[in-house]
Motif scaffolding. Structure first.
Motif, PDB file in Angstrom:
ATOM      1  N   ILE A   1      64.770  37.238  57.595  1.00 37.10           N
ATOM      2  CA  ILE A   1      66.164  36.807  57.426  1.00 37.10           C
ATOM      3  C   ILE A   1      67.079  38.009  57.239  1.00 37.10           C
ATOM      4  O   ILE A   1      68.131  38.118  57.882  1.00 37.10           O
ATOM      5  N   GLY A   2      66.700  38.921  56.364  1.00 36.46           N
ATOM      6  CA  GLY A   2      67.539  40.100  56.103  1.00 36.46           C
ATOM      7  C   GLY A   2      67.682  40.998  57.311  1.00 36.46           C
ATOM      8  O   GLY A   2      68.763  41.529  57.584  1.00 36.46           O
TER       9      GLY A   2
ATOM     10  N   PHE B   1      80.644  40.267  56.518  1.00 40.61           N
ATOM     11  CA  PHE B   1      80.043  39.600  55.364  1.00 40.61           C
ATOM     12  C   PHE B   1      78.607  39.134  55.643  1.00 40.61           C
ATOM     13  O   PHE B   1      78.222  38.023  55.301  1.00 40.61           O
ATOM     14  N   HIS B   2      77.808  40.003  56.285  1.00 39.89           N
ATOM     15  CA  HIS B   2      76.449  39.576  56.600  1.00 39.89           C
ATOM     16  C   HIS B   2      75.625  39.311  55.341  1.00 39.89           C
ATOM     17  O   HIS B   2      74.677  38.550  55.383  1.00 39.89           O
ATOM     18  N   SER B   3      75.995  39.886  54.208  1.00 39.91           N
ATOM     19  CA  SER B   3      75.288  39.588  52.957  1.00 39.91           C
ATOM     20  C   SER B   3      75.460  38.120  52.578  1.00 39.91           C
ATOM     21  O   SER B   3      74.525  37.496  52.068  1.00 39.91           O
ATOM     22  N   LEU B   4      76.631  37.574  52.848  1.00 43.00           N
ATOM     23  CA  LEU B   4      76.864  36.157  52.569  1.00 43.00           C
ATOM     24  C   LEU B   4      75.953  35.278  53.423  1.00 43.00           C
ATOM     25  O   LEU B   4      75.361  34.321  52.929  1.00 43.00           O
ATOM     26  N   PHE B   5      75.812  35.628  54.698  1.00 44.80           N
ATOM     27  CA  PHE B   5      74.919  34.871  55.578  1.00 44.80           C
ATOM     28  C   PHE B   5      73.467  35.004  55.133  1.00 44.80           C
ATOM     29  O   PHE B   5      72.696  34.048  55.225  1.00 44.80           O
ATOM     30  N   ILE B   6      73.101  36.188  54.670  1.00 42.45           N
ATOM     31  CA  ILE B   6      71.734  36.383  54.169  1.00 42.45           C
ATOM     32  C   ILE B   6      71.501  35.496  52.951  1.00 42.45           C
ATOM     33  O   ILE B   6      70.480  34.806  52.861  1.00 42.45           O
TER      34      ILE B   6
ATOM     35  N   ILE C   1      64.890  40.955  48.334  1.00 44.82           N
ATOM     36  CA  ILE C   1      64.384  41.604  49.548  1.00 44.82           C
ATOM     37  C   ILE C   1      65.300  41.294  50.718  1.00 44.82           C
ATOM     38  O   ILE C   1      65.636  42.164  51.518  1.00 44.82           O
ATOM     39  N   GLY C   2      65.718  40.042  50.839  1.00 47.12           N
ATOM     40  CA  GLY C   2      66.645  39.676  51.908  1.00 47.12           C
ATOM     41  C   GLY C   2      67.934  40.480  51.840  1.00 47.12           C
ATOM     42  O   GLY C   2      68.430  40.981  52.850  1.00 47.12           O
ATOM     43  N   LEU C   3      68.467  40.634  50.632  1.00 49.68           N
ATOM     44  CA  LEU C   3      69.707  41.405  50.479  1.00 49.68           C
ATOM     45  C   LEU C   3      69.509  42.894  50.751  1.00 49.68           C
ATOM     46  O   LEU C   3      70.395  43.555  51.289  1.00 49.68           O
ATOM     47  N   CYS C   4      68.352  43.411  50.383  1.00 50.21           N
ATOM     48  CA  CYS C   4      68.082  44.840  50.650  1.00 50.21           C
ATOM     49  C   CYS C   4      68.069  45.123  52.147  1.00 50.21           C
ATOM     50  O   CYS C   4      68.463  46.202  52.584  1.00 50.21           O
ATOM     51  N   MET C   5      67.621  44.173  52.923  1.00 54.21           N
ATOM     52  CA  MET C   5      67.559  44.377  54.364  1.00 54.21           C
ATOM     53  C   MET C   5      68.951  44.422  54.998  1.00 54.21           C
ATOM     54  O   MET C   5      69.110  44.856  56.133  1.00 54.21           O
TER      55      MET C   5
END
Length: 185
Positions: free
Chosen positions: A48-49, A59-64, A77-81
């Protein structure tokens, strides 16, 4: 073991939930499944990340976060990616995405004249306050290539996570059995 590494390295759920941006999601960020560390949860979070991290969406962090909440996989982990796209990697990511796009649409890679023509169109569009023509064929090529690139790298990171995790677990088992045999001997 990878599990101990991630438990040591990842922040606590309370720490992440206290971040201003994360407060809009409320108590959902405290869901224990979002903090669970196992091979499947980490691999899915990597997928996902990586997918959203490569796509050049605002805002790809929001989608993650939304996708991680939907599938209930490891949130940190998803946010780190999301950090895959940064000033050092954006040029290779865009170049590779454009290369994939040219292969899909069977066109030649961009050349100097094409790039100058696009820049000229953009400058005219800005000078005329949004009126004028911009050829979006290059954008179509780039976006198509980036989607393919995002899917491809997400699959690669997903598989690599499973393979590396499995390798580390097997190595740990072998070390433990070797150590146990030495103690009994």
């Amino acid at each position: 073991m990878p599990k101990q590494f991630f438990h040591k390295w990842l922040p606590s759920s309370e720490k992440v939930a206290s971040i201003k941006f994360m407060r809009i999601f409320g108590q959902q960020t405290l869901n224990p499944l979002l903090w669970y560390v196992n091979r499947h949860s980490i691999a899915k979070a990597m997928f996902i990340g990586t997918f959203w991290g490569i796509l050049p969406v605002p805002f790809h962090s929001l989608f993650i976060i939304l996708t991680v909440l939907w599938f209930e996989v490891n949130l940190p982990i998803g946010l780190c990616m999301a950090w895959l796209t940064n000033p050092f990697t954006v040029v290779p990511i865009l170049y590779l995405g454009f290369w994939f796009g040219t292969k899909i649409y069977h066109v030649n890679m961009i050349n100097k004249e094409m790039l100058l023509g696009v820049l000229h169109q953009i400058v005219n569009w800005i000078k005329n306050f949004g009126h004028g023509h911009i050829d979006f064929s290059l954008a179509k090529i780039l976006v198509s290539g980036l989607v393919i690139e995002a899917i491809l790298f997400a699959i690669i990171f997903y598989v690599l996570t499973h393979v590396i995790w499995r390798f580390l677990v097997i190595r740990s088992w072998k070390k433990r059995t070797k150590y146990q045999k030495e103690e009994t001997a």
